[in-house]
Design a protein around this motif. Sequence first.
Motif, PDB file in Angstrom:
ATOM      1  N   ILE A 260      44.133  42.037  33.727  1.00 11.94           N
ATOM      2  CA  ILE A 260      43.855  41.782  32.463  1.00 11.94           C
ATOM      3  C   ILE A 260      44.681  42.620  31.740  1.00 11.94           C
ATOM      4  O   ILE A 260      44.570  43.887  31.819  1.00 11.94           O
ATOM      5  CB  ILE A 260      42.516  41.642  32.064  1.00 11.94           C
ATOM      6  CG1 ILE A 260      41.636  40.568  32.658  1.00 11.94           C
ATOM      7  CG2 ILE A 260      42.239  41.814  30.207  1.00 11.94           C
ATOM      8  CD1 ILE A 260      40.333  40.767  32.127  1.00 11.94           C
ATOM      9  N   GLY A 261      45.535  42.084  30.717  1.00 10.91           N
ATOM     10  CA  GLY A 261      46.124  43.020  29.644  1.00 10.91           C
ATOM     11  C   GLY A 261      47.511  43.719  30.128  1.00 10.91           C
ATOM     12  O   GLY A 261      48.193  42.949  30.877  1.00 10.91           O
ATOM     13  N   ASN A 262      47.771  44.514  29.345  1.00 14.23           N
ATOM     14  CA  ASN A 262      49.157  45.251  29.611  1.00 14.23           C
ATOM     15  C   ASN A 262      49.600  45.707  31.188  1.00 14.23           C
ATOM     16  O   ASN A 262      48.602  46.475  31.509  1.00 14.23           O
ATOM     17  CB  ASN A 262      48.957  46.660  28.535  1.00 14.23           C
ATOM     18  CG  ASN A 262      50.268  47.004  28.120  1.00 14.23           C
ATOM     19  OD1 ASN A 262      51.286  46.900  29.077  1.00 14.23           O
ATOM     20  ND2 ASN A 262      50.447  47.622  27.246  1.00 14.23           N
ATOM     21  N   THR A 263      50.887  45.198  31.227  1.00 11.25           N
ATOM     22  CA  THR A 263      51.076  45.770  32.768  1.00 11.25           C
ATOM     23  C   THR A 263      52.479  46.404  32.613  1.00 11.25           C
ATOM     24  O   THR A 263      53.304  46.611  33.490  1.00 11.25           O
ATOM     25  CB  THR A 263      51.284  44.601  33.767  1.00 11.25           C
ATOM     26  OG1 THR A 263      52.017  43.496  33.009  1.00 11.25           O
ATOM     27  CG2 THR A 263      49.833  44.190  34.132  1.00 11.25           C
ATOM     28  N   THR A 264      52.634  46.774  31.188  1.00 13.33           N
ATOM     29  CA  THR A 264      54.245  47.477  31.126  1.00 13.33           C
ATOM     30  C   THR A 264      54.313  48.882  31.576  1.00 13.33           C
ATOM     31  O   THR A 264      55.362  49.271  31.939  1.00 13.33           O
ATOM     32  CB  THR A 264      54.307  47.432  29.607  1.00 13.33           C
ATOM     33  OG1 THR A 264      53.574  48.047  28.833  1.00 13.33           O
ATOM     34  CG2 THR A 264      54.897  46.029  29.090  1.00 13.33           C
TER      35      THR A 264
ATOM     36  N   ASN B  56      60.029  50.582  40.546  1.00 13.18           N
ATOM     37  CA  ASN B  56      58.680  50.703  39.608  1.00 13.18           C
ATOM     38  C   ASN B  56      57.473  49.853  40.046  1.00 13.18           C
ATOM     39  O   ASN B  56      57.773  48.791  40.592  1.00 13.18           O
ATOM     40  CB  ASN B  56      58.826  50.597  38.274  1.00 13.18           C
ATOM     41  CG  ASN B  56      59.807  51.725  37.709  1.00 13.18           C
ATOM     42  OD1 ASN B  56      59.646  52.717  37.936  1.00 13.18           O
ATOM     43  ND2 ASN B  56      60.706  51.220  36.814  1.00 13.18           N
ATOM     44  N   ILE B  57      56.427  50.289  40.265  1.00 10.97           N
ATOM     45  CA  ILE B  57      55.392  49.429  40.604  1.00 10.97           C
ATOM     46  C   ILE B  57      54.287  49.712  39.195  1.00 10.97           C
ATOM     47  O   ILE B  57      54.453  50.863  38.682  1.00 10.97           O
ATOM     48  CB  ILE B  57      54.646  49.787  41.914  1.00 10.97           C
ATOM     49  CG1 ILE B  57      54.585  51.209  42.145  1.00 10.97           C
ATOM     50  CG2 ILE B  57      55.651  49.461  42.759  1.00 10.97           C
ATOM     51  CD1 ILE B  57      53.730  51.690  43.166  1.00 10.97           C
ATOM     52  N   ASN B  58      52.924  49.088  39.571  1.00  8.04           N
ATOM     53  CA  ASN B  58      52.169  49.141  38.395  1.00  8.04           C
ATOM     54  C   ASN B  58      51.040  49.965  38.889  1.00  8.04           C
ATOM     55  O   ASN B  58      50.404  50.843  38.078  1.00  8.04           O
ATOM     56  CB  ASN B  58      51.666  47.699  38.016  1.00  8.04           C
ATOM     57  CG  ASN B  58      52.479  47.011  37.269  1.00  8.04           C
ATOM     58  OD1 ASN B  58      53.351  46.133  37.895  1.00  8.04           O
ATOM     59  ND2 ASN B  58      52.828  47.412  35.768  1.00  8.04           N
TER      60      ASN B  58
END
Lengths: 542, 230
Positions: free
Chosen positions: A74-78, A361-363
């Motif tokens: 959910i939400g921001n993954t930037t 890059n990864i989250n």
Amino acid sequence: MAIFSLAFKSLLNRKFTFLITLFSIAISVALILGVQTLKDETKTSFMKSISGTDLIVGARGASSQLLLSSVFHIGNTTNTIKYDSYKEISQLPVVEWAVPISLGDSHKGYTVMATELSFFDHFSYANKQSLSVQSGEISDDMFAVIIGSDVAKKLNYKVGDNVVMTHGGGEIDGHDHDNIPYFISAILTSSFTAIDQTLIISLEAMEAMHTEHNDFHSALPSEQSTRTDTQQDDGHKHEQHDHDAHNNHDTHNDHAAHNDHDDHDDHDEHAAHNDHDDHNDHDAHDEHAAHNEHNEHNDHDAHNDHNDHDAHNDHAAHNDHNDHDAHHDHHDHADHADHAHQHNDTPEQRIARLLQIKPENINAVFIGLTSRQAVLGVQNYVNNYKNEPLTAIMPAVALQELWAFFAIAEVALDIVTVFVVLVGLLGMLSIILMSLNERRREMAILRSVGARPGHIFALIIGEAAAVCFSGIVMGIALLYGLLFALQAPLANHFGFYLDINFLNLNDLWVLATIQISALIIAIIPGVLIYKTSLSDGMNIKF
Amino acid sequence: MIKINDLCFSWKTTPVINISNLHIQTGKHLFIEGPSGSGKSTLLSLLAGVLTPNSGGIEVLKQPLTSLSSSQKDSFRADHIGFIFQQFNLIPYLSVIDNITLPCSFSTIRKQKAITRSGDLKSEAVRLLKALGLTGEDIFQRNVNELSVGQQQRVAAARAMLGSPEIIIADEPTSALDSAHRDAFISTLFNECDKENITLIFVSHDSSLKKHFNHHINLGAINNIKQEQQ
């Protein structure tokens, strides 16, 4: 005791009003218990979203945000972290396993999560249950996608279907990564976590979707290639071979280029391919993109020295090839003419297969430690990581913190249910009050046979107690009836698994409170009838 | 068995009863005659201990009621007095048998007497019903509201007699009955009260019933508060 038997018979005599009161109390009891159960189950289900993961590492920020994005999607993954950081953290001695995830794409509203195959070995939920496959098989193919049970059900997908991912959350049209289609290799069984609504792909595929490989197109001998050069490196010949073999439905052996293929295998196996200069000599006149790609390839070879990576890549290509043949066999024969090449790799996919680029890059990274004692140390290490600002959260703690946000909603629900119960009890009060006047004769008769005013009072209280108690029993029956009836639909349509338990201590307290409240409320008509029977005595007024 | 001395009772400020002297002896059938509003029901309530006199004394079975607490009076009533009212004597949600055995819920003495007599409460109830002329199993099973008025009054009489209380007070028990039923009811009531040695106090405004009784009192005559004064 005689009074309670009287009270009971009196209630039976007034079945209709009795039943109405009973139902209103039963419904309010079922509601208050139901809300409690739903609250508990929601919390349990929420807390069960992840288990067995000791830490989740992400970019520096609020722990709830990291939890929401990594576990609930959910939400921001930037906010991203460097792949290198993941590599470094995963090499800490106390880290038993570490699985990177990358988010950001979607498929028809469902989250696409990129990760490694080891995700399926390490990710667990509820009581350390692992994800399991309901149909198909988890494939190590680069463009295989493993989908959650809800995705499969809602979109009616089967193993072998092709899907295309959309960039971002799908809010903007025309951002489909349609140059890189995936085939569904497996459908997971329901875990009642966010994974049910997720499509899982490989990190390399995720990277491939987001990197522009236009420069490399010319390296491929495909139709749109403008290259006239006939001198190609072995790798490309191999690719061409695959492609051609497909198009012609020939066996490898029949193909003229097969020898090249063998050569290539030889190269890989004894790492002669690393004899890089050799190639460069060959390709000396070949100063375009293919060369770059070749270099890239060699890079891979270079660090495949220690893990036989190249051979593996070839295997992958092979597998894919076989897979395609198989698909052709039982899938595409009928409508062969229409999309005979459906399962052929697109040029982008072919490039991606060769490059095998891990994302920069990864989250987030899910981490399991060798011992629980190491959690704080690793968390501290991550939080003070030198190369970039990171946050490490303990999932259980973060879940608790996040759940605390819902406390206000819980209180609101509680207030509403308390009022519903109160309304039920007030209904009982009004029905008892209304009956009092018509029962003055009954009271006078009872007085004449020796009943004390206290008996009359007890009769009213007893009636209220009996109504309330029956209401509670009926409410419990109603609740369990509803729970059993709703369990399957809730799981099927909302992905919410309702675990049916016996009433807990808290529920019993609630029920006791309701019963006592009924008795307290019944004091009002009790006192009224007490006074009436004192003044009426045995005189019956009509 | 019942002695009343200088009994005064007022509803709020309105005096209703002022009886200087009244004696009722055991085993008598006493007819108390009085027109409506003459304080009959008030007198009965005083006798039953439901109402407390302003002054004066009531002694029932040698027990001065004024010395008892209200709950002791309730127990005393349960143990020693049976009542038959004008109409609607029965509790609608109880069966015939349950209505008859109702006093036993409040009096262990009467319960013991009834059990001693017939073995159990139901047999005793059935015995009394039969004695009062109600026979047939179907009556026992029926809802009390389905009984005729005459049958209801006999069920009420059976209840009053169950466990042989010393006194039965009947407040206009026959006013809802026609004359044929009335006479039959009174004679069965007399018979049973004689057998059980129960003192019957029968209150009515209907002076035509006087002929059945060997003792009668005109409440208007013994009550010093006259109708006109009220």
